[in-house]
Scaffold this motif. Structure first.
Motif, PDB file in Angstrom:
ATOM      1  N   ILE A 120     -75.163  -4.079   1.279  1.00 57.27           N
ATOM      2  CA  ILE A 120     -76.662  -3.600   0.624  1.00 57.27           C
ATOM      3  C   ILE A 120     -77.464  -3.129   1.383  1.00 57.27           C
ATOM      4  N   THR A 167     -73.192  -3.033  -9.840  1.00 60.05           N
ATOM      5  CA  THR A 167     -74.571  -2.643  -9.481  1.00 60.05           C
ATOM      6  C   THR A 167     -75.247  -2.413 -10.018  1.00 60.05           C
ATOM      7  N   THR A 189     -84.347  -2.616  -1.972  1.00 54.41           N
ATOM      8  CA  THR A 189     -83.270  -3.031  -1.855  1.00 54.41           C
ATOM      9  C   THR A 189     -81.786  -2.805  -3.035  1.00 54.41           C
ATOM     10  N   SER A 191     -77.975  -3.221  -4.144  1.00 59.88           N
ATOM     11  CA  SER A 191     -76.767  -3.490  -4.247  1.00 59.88           C
ATOM     12  C   SER A 191     -75.361  -3.131  -4.342  1.00 59.88           C
ATOM     13  N   THR A 193     -71.235  -4.674  -5.084  1.00 62.90           N
ATOM     14  CA  THR A 193     -70.168  -5.499  -5.166  1.00 62.90           C
ATOM     15  C   THR A 193     -68.921  -5.456  -5.884  1.00 62.90           C
ATOM     16  N   PRO A 209     -76.062 -10.660  -4.055  1.00 63.50           N
ATOM     17  CA  PRO A 209     -75.675 -10.758  -3.119  1.00 63.50           C
ATOM     18  C   PRO A 209     -76.098 -10.953  -1.660  1.00 63.50           C
TER      19      PRO A 209
END
Length: 610
Positions: A120, A167, A189, A191, A193, A209
């Motif tokens: 993140i 993302t 933000t 993120s 994954t 997330p």
């Protein structure tokens, strides 16, 4: 011409070694596997789906082209700070640039069906241009996958392996890697994954997330709050306990020695081993510190793993097992990897699995004797197994072995091995007397006395006033620092003080303890390695027990200063170059740290010998 020069630069870049210094890495994990993240927020090592699987990021042992995942500012970085969030295995790396500040939070959430790494990126102030570079290379950097992508999902597949990246920022391919360029403003933000799964499996919905982070924080904080250590070194003990938990393979309870392979004990040397397995030698020590800290559940799981792993004929007990208790751990070399700072070979598997190491019987016996009394389901089969092991030991203890350091220079009558044979018999006698478990206790008492008498006669050198590496040897060995810890002799015995002082004078380098002198001891390998950190912590406990408490505290606090900025230690240290060496993070080092903290806090003393 311009295009050719660009291509030449790219080729040179591909051949440039990628890894950071060992101390520049931190650990994240989900208790089934783990990743190493550098200070520059590059994930350079990750084996999926388990600790001992093939690595999909292996740049730690090679170049960018062997797999890595980096997320960092695109421009010049003024400063980098990082820390673990309190009581967790969630790491925050903060980058300061001329235009702002950004924080990258890395963690691996508790595993459900699949394992994931979540990253993140959070804007702290200003506006920072960021860049993500991702190169997946399965099979320890050997296999380049086939990559497909949609607007928000990217897949890399090779054979049975697949990883999926999710993302919301745009992705593009470049030179066999995946790149993303994006900007983060204050309070924004972004993120990412990355999930591992079988290429035949259906991709499950992504866990948000923010929710994954909250769940990970909760899991670790609840676990660390069970720690009952109240001494003056709580922060160091807690971080070491978290590290041990991260090295635990949750489905089986086994604990790996480290998450890496082939990080060298000497830069450029050949002492490079694979530590992603479970050593029986660590069992008793691990159980002791887990029980001291109040982690009975983990101790019981480790005991259950032990019983499953060594079940069978006593003469088939191995030194090392896989995370499930597997016995076949063939050693081979990944020749395509140049090695960490060109330290070759890169070894996968560990041939020490085939060695005869007598001291293991003592470690196992001590572990089997440390069963919580309420756990009859463990104690009853453990007692029967212990009797079988000790009966076998009584037949073989007079044979030479390869010893605690797994030397490859031939078998010897190692002093520490014989001491641990004594421990095996001693603990069995005490355990069977307590529970009236039967067993040939009369024979065991006779053998216990015989071993003790022989070690004191043949393992002690009067000229050196010290216990020595092997019978008749003139060489010292730091394993003899454990003689007092296992209760073979009391701290007041002059032979214990003599051994401590001899090792201080002859085996200490830069203020820390070497295992033995590799130039004088024939161990089958080229000489040269760093000081051994676990041995240095054993010296701390010895100094304290013989009454040199100020010296013990001084050494312990010097050792704590060797930890990296997030509290982690590897196997060894080079006092001249002032850098960590060996596999990282090292379970035995952190176990010895915890134990030393308990000793210095007045919360542990060895069993009194009978």
């Amino acid at each position: 011409m311009v295009e050719r020069k660009k291509q030449e630069r790219n080729e040179k870049k591909k051949k440039t070694l990628h890894a950071a210094r060992i101390e520049d890495y931190c650990l994240i994990g989900d208790c089934e596997t783990a990743a190493l993240v550098s200070r520059e927020a590059s994930i350079d090592w990750l084996c999926w789906p388990t600790f001992s699987s093939g690595a999909c990021f292996a740049a730690l042992l090679g170049t960018r082209d062997h797999g890595f995942w980096k997320i960092a500012p695109a421009g010049k970085i003024k400063a980098i700070r990082r820390q673990y969030q309190a009581h967790t295995l969630v790491v925050e790396t903060t980058f300061e640039t001329a235009k702002g500040e950004v924080c990258v939070t890395d963690f691996m959430p508790p595993r459900n069906d699949h394992s994931s790494v979540v990253r993140i990126v959070h804007g702290v102030r200003g506006e920072v241009a960021m860049r993500m570079d991702l190169a997946i290379r399965f099979d320890y950097g050997r296999t380049t996958p086939w990559v497909t992508s949609t607007h928000s999902e990217w897949r890399a597949v090779a054979g049975g392996d697949m990883v999926v990246l999710r993302t919301k920022v745009p992705l593009r391919g470049k030179d066999m890697t995946t790149v993303s360029e994006f900007t983060v403003k204050a309070d924004e933000t972004v993120s990412f994954t990355l999930t591992s799964l079988s290429s035949l499996a259906e991709v499950s919905p992504e866990l948000p997330p923010a929710k994954a982070l909250a769940e990970t924080q909760r899991l670790w904080t609840e676990w660390t709050h069970r720690n009952i250590y109240k001494g003056p070194y709580k922060e160091a003990v807690e971080r070491s306990l978290i590290t041990l938990k991260a090295l635990t393979y949750r489905p089986s309870g086994g604990i790996v020695a480290a998450v890496t392979t082939s990080l060298p004990e000497k830069i450029g040397g050949s002492r490079n081993w694979d530590y992603r397995y479970c050593w029986l030698r660590d069992t008793a020590f691990t159980l002791m510190v887990l029980m001291l800290a109040g982690y009975e559940e983990e101790a019981i799981a480790w005991r259950r793993w032990l019983l499953r792993a060594i079940a069978g004929a006593p003469d088939q007990v191995q030194t090392i097992y896989g995370i499930w208790g597997e016995r076949q751990l063939l050693e081979w070399e990944a020749e395509w990897l140049p090695g960490y700072e060109k330290s070759q070979p890169v070894r996968i598997g560990n041939a020490a699995v085939n060695q005869f190491q007598l001291d293991v019987f003592g470690e196992v016996a001590a572990a089997l004797a440390r069963t919580p009394e309420a756990e009859d389901s463990i104690r009853v089969p453990a007692t029967a197994l212990q009797a079988s092991l000790v009966d076998h030991l009584c037949d073989v203890w007079q044979e030479p072995d390869e010893g605690i350091w797994e030397t490859r220079g031939g078998r010897k009558h190692f002093t520490y091995s014989k001491v641990m044979a004594w421990v095996a018999v001693d603990r069995a006698i005490k355990h069977f007397e307590k529970y009236d478990g039967g067993g040939d206790v009369k024979r065991w008492r006779k053998v216990r006395e015989q071993i003790h008498r022989e070690v004191c006669k043949k393992g002690f050198n009067k000229k050196l006033n010290s216990f020595v590496q092997s019978y008749g040897s003139q060489q010292l060995d730091a394993s003899c620092l454990r003689i007092v810890l296992v209760g073979f002799l009391p701290p007041e015995d002059p032979r214990i003080r003599g051994t401590v002082e001899a090792i201080e004078q002859r085996l200490m380098k830069g203020g820390f303890v070497q295992r033995y002198d590799t130039k004088k001891s024939k161990d089958g390998l080229p000489p040269g390695e760093g000081v051994f950190l676990a041995c240095s912590f054993w010296m701390v406990t010895n100094l304290w027990l013989i009454g040199r408490k100020d010296d013990a505290v001084a050494l312990f606090e010097r050792l704590l200063k060797l930890r990296n900025d997030v509290g982690l230690l590897s196997e060894e240290y080079d006092p001249k170059a002032k850098r960590l060496l060996g596999n990282f993070p090292q379970a035995l080092t952190h176990i010895a740290l915890i134990h030393a903290a308990y000793v210095l806090s007045g919360m542990w003393r060895p069993e009194a010998p009978k």
